[in-house]
Design a protein around this motif. Structure first.
Motif, PDB file in Angstrom:
ATOM      1  N   ILE A  53      43.649  48.955  30.142  1.00  0.00           N
ATOM      2  CA  ILE A  53      43.092  47.612  30.022  1.00  0.00           C
ATOM      3  C   ILE A  53      42.363  47.337  31.335  1.00  0.00           C
ATOM      4  O   ILE A  53      42.996  47.154  32.381  1.00  0.00           O
ATOM      5  CB  ILE A  53      44.187  46.563  29.773  1.00  0.00           C
ATOM      6  N   HIS A  54      41.037  47.358  31.292  1.00  0.00           N
ATOM      7  CA  HIS A  54      40.236  47.265  32.509  1.00  0.00           C
ATOM      8  C   HIS A  54      40.092  45.822  32.983  1.00  0.00           C
ATOM      9  O   HIS A  54      39.994  44.897  32.180  1.00  0.00           O
ATOM     10  CB  HIS A  54      38.850  47.865  32.271  1.00  0.00           C
ATOM     11  N   GLY A  55      40.029  45.676  34.306  1.00  0.00           N
ATOM     12  CA  GLY A  55      39.879  44.336  34.870  1.00  0.00           C
ATOM     13  C   GLY A  55      38.485  43.771  34.693  1.00  0.00           C
ATOM     14  O   GLY A  55      38.324  42.585  34.416  1.00  0.00           O
ATOM     15  N   GLY A  56      37.455  44.603  34.905  1.00  0.00           N
ATOM     16  CA  GLY A  56      36.065  44.146  34.821  1.00  0.00           C
ATOM     17  C   GLY A  56      35.339  44.224  36.149  1.00  0.00           C
ATOM     18  O   GLY A  56      34.365  43.496  36.384  1.00  0.00           O
ATOM     19  N   SER A 143      43.998  45.631  42.058  1.00  0.00           N
ATOM     20  CA  SER A 143      43.592  44.886  40.860  1.00  0.00           C
ATOM     21  C   SER A 143      44.829  44.673  39.990  1.00  0.00           C
ATOM     22  O   SER A 143      45.164  45.512  39.143  1.00  0.00           O
ATOM     23  CB  SER A 143      42.531  45.666  40.076  1.00  0.00           C
ATOM     24  N   PRO A 144      45.541  43.564  40.174  1.00  0.00           N
ATOM     25  CA  PRO A 144      46.793  43.353  39.435  1.00  0.00           C
ATOM     26  C   PRO A 144      46.604  43.099  37.947  1.00  0.00           C
ATOM     27  O   PRO A 144      47.564  43.205  37.183  1.00  0.00           O
ATOM     28  CB  PRO A 144      47.403  42.131  40.129  1.00  0.00           C
ATOM     29  N   GLU A 145      45.380  42.768  37.506  1.00  0.00           N
ATOM     30  CA  GLU A 145      45.144  42.478  36.099  1.00  0.00           C
ATOM     31  C   GLU A 145      44.902  43.738  35.257  1.00  0.00           C
ATOM     32  O   GLU A 145      44.825  43.662  34.030  1.00  0.00           O
ATOM     33  CB  GLU A 145      43.954  41.534  35.948  1.00  0.00           C
ATOM     34  N   THR A 146      44.778  44.887  35.888  1.00  0.00           N
ATOM     35  CA  THR A 146      44.609  46.138  35.142  1.00  0.00           C
ATOM     36  C   THR A 146      45.935  46.518  34.491  1.00  0.00           C
ATOM     37  O   THR A 146      47.007  46.309  35.068  1.00  0.00           O
ATOM     38  CB  THR A 146      44.137  47.251  36.084  1.00  0.00           C
ATOM     39  N   GLY A 147      45.865  47.094  33.290  1.00  0.00           N
ATOM     40  CA  GLY A 147      47.090  47.463  32.598  1.00  0.00           C
ATOM     41  C   GLY A 147      46.886  48.636  31.662  1.00  0.00           C
ATOM     42  O   GLY A 147      45.841  49.288  31.663  1.00  0.00           O
ATOM     43  N   ILE A 148      47.886  48.887  30.854  1.00  0.00           N
ATOM     44  CA  ILE A 148      47.851  49.959  29.861  1.00  0.00           C
ATOM     45  C   ILE A 148      48.417  49.428  28.548  1.00  0.00           C
ATOM     46  O   ILE A 148      49.183  48.457  28.528  1.00  0.00           O
ATOM     47  CB  ILE A 148      48.637  51.203  30.328  1.00  0.00           C
ATOM     48  N   LEU A 149      48.037  50.060  27.453  1.00  0.00           N
ATOM     49  CA  LEU A 149      48.501  49.637  26.138  1.00  0.00           C
ATOM     50  C   LEU A 149      48.635  50.827  25.209  1.00  0.00           C
ATOM     51  O   LEU A 149      48.167  51.935  25.513  1.00  0.00           O
ATOM     52  CB  LEU A 149      47.558  48.614  25.506  1.00  0.00           C
ATOM     53  N   ASP A 150      49.268  50.594  24.076  1.00  0.00           N
ATOM     54  CA  ASP A 150      49.318  51.561  22.987  1.00  0.00           C
ATOM     55  C   ASP A 150      48.127  51.265  22.084  1.00  0.00           C
ATOM     56  O   ASP A 150      48.160  50.338  21.274  1.00  0.00           O
ATOM     57  CB  ASP A 150      50.642  51.407  22.231  1.00  0.00           C
ATOM     58  N   ALA A 151      47.044  52.046  22.241  1.00  0.00           N
ATOM     59  CA  ALA A 151      45.808  51.754  21.508  1.00  0.00           C
ATOM     60  C   ALA A 151      46.010  51.849  20.002  1.00  0.00           C
ATOM     61  O   ALA A 151      45.461  51.044  19.244  1.00  0.00           O
ATOM     62  CB  ALA A 151      44.698  52.699  21.955  1.00  0.00           C
TER      63      ALA A 151
END
Length: 376
Positions: A53-56, A143-151
């Motif tokens: 999940i990219h910050g931008g 960048s604390p808003e970056t994350g990961i997910l189960d796509a």
């Protein structure tokens, strides 16, 4: 005999973006069918990325990538929370290791803040190492808003919402060609049960095949069909435990973000992607095999920020391909080409939807739905 049916909206492509578009249209009360040539959803670009999940941060101000990534990331976290879908806001560090890289880090921070990315902070080498003791850097951008997910879990949820709203997913149903008329589009669909669909709205979200699908749309002028360029990205997985709790990114390189470390939700580390320009005769000819020899170049890149990487610790994992609208020397934005561009009412072509397309998917969907509503 080929059957014929009427439907209001057809979306071509059941990846994350196509499913998000179909969900937005179905939730707006429109009749929607998604055509997917594969036998399952999300088997293309959406199945072969880093699930970040990219910050931008990286995208030029005013670009669609910048705006839709930031909007989409916020929407995605809300969606994942609301639906109880697996994800983690783990954060990432972009690292510098010399003066030139530190100057670029400053430029990235300025760009990210201008794009509306929250929480960006500079860290000294000591501060970064306090967070990630295995890391080597002279400074870092957090960048604390970056994350990961189960796509795949995300896409299954989108599919469920489409179907709950009365929409349908037609698997094994390639679009052979589309004929534009004043009343919409006559769509010739292949597969085990070929048929003709008459639709008022056609959204081309075919990913790697989007230019080819557009080229098969009779009535669309050739100048509105971009040339496809393909950048293959190879990933290698780490044998053993991950040394970091956050994602670690070097300074970006041409056509990519450098060989970075990402984590999956199980904590497994993987590195990549690199950039390998390919020129297949068609998307069906793409070879997704990872050449183990490419790993030789990964070690030096990774050891610039993780010196303790052991010899022999990398194993070939998987590869993905990004649809680029520019070649090796050109940067490109998302392209959402609607009637205002090409003159065909009801048609929206999505070109160059590469990273951060997964992050931006819900915002891209709202953009497409809004443009179709305005043109109605």
């Amino acid at each position: 005999m080929t059957e014929s049916a009427e439907v209001e909206c057809v979306v071509v492509g059941a990846g994350a973006v196509g499913l998000a578009v179909a969900r937005a249209l179905a939730r707006a009360g429109r009749e929607v069918v998604v055509l997917e040539r594969a036998g399952a959803i999300g088997t293309g670009i959406s199945a072969r990325n880093s699930e970040v999940i990219h910050g931008g941060i990286y995208y030029p101000g005013g670009s669609l990538k910048a705006r839709l990534c930031v909007e989409g990331r916020r929407m995605l976290y809300t969606y994942l929370d609301r639906h109880g879908l697996p994800h983690r806001r783990c954060g990432k560090l972009i690292v510098a290791n010399d003066a030139a890289q530190e100057a670029e880090l400053t430029r990235l921070a300025e760009r990210g803040r201008a794009n509306g990315v929250e929480g960006l902070t500079f860290l000294t080498s000591a501060e970064a190492r306090a967070l990630e003791p295995a890391l080597r850097c002279t400074s870092a951008l957090s960048s604390p808003e970056t994350g990961i997910l189960d796509a795949h879990g995300f896409m299954l949820s989108l599919q469920g919402e489409i179907e709950d709203a009365g929409g349908a997913i037609a698997l094994g149903s390639p679009l052979i060609r589309a004929e534009a008329s004043g009343r919409g589009f006559a769509l010739h669909v292949g597969g085990a049960a070929p048929m003709r669909l008459n639709a008022r709205v056609l959204v081309n979200s075919a990913g790697l095949s989007a230019p080819a699908v557009a080229a098969r749309t009779e009535g669309l002028a050739p100048e509105h069909v971009p040339q496809a360029h393909y950048a293959k990205g190879n990933y290698f997985s780490l044998t053993g435990a991950a040394p970091f709790s956050r994602l670690i990114y070097p300074i970006p390189e041409a056509a990519g973000l450098g060989v970075h470390l990402t984590l999956d939700l199980g904590g497994q580390a993987r590195f990549g992607p690199d950039v390998e320009w390919i020129d297949p005769l068609s998307t069906d000819e793409i070879d997704y095999a990872v050449d183990a020899r490419r790993g030789d170049g990964f070690y030096a890149a990774i050891r610039s920020y993780w010196p303790a990487l052991p010899d022999g610790a990398l194993q070939p994992a998987y590869a993905g391909v990004r649809p680029k609208l520019g070649g090796p020397a050109a940067a490109s934005d998302f392209v959402i080409s609607g009637p205002e561009a090409h003159g065909l009412a009801g048609l929206v072509n999505l070109f160059g939807i590469e990273s951060p397309g997964l992050t931006a998917s819900l915002a891209i969907a709202d953009e497409v739905a809004a443009r179709l509503s305005e043109a109605a």
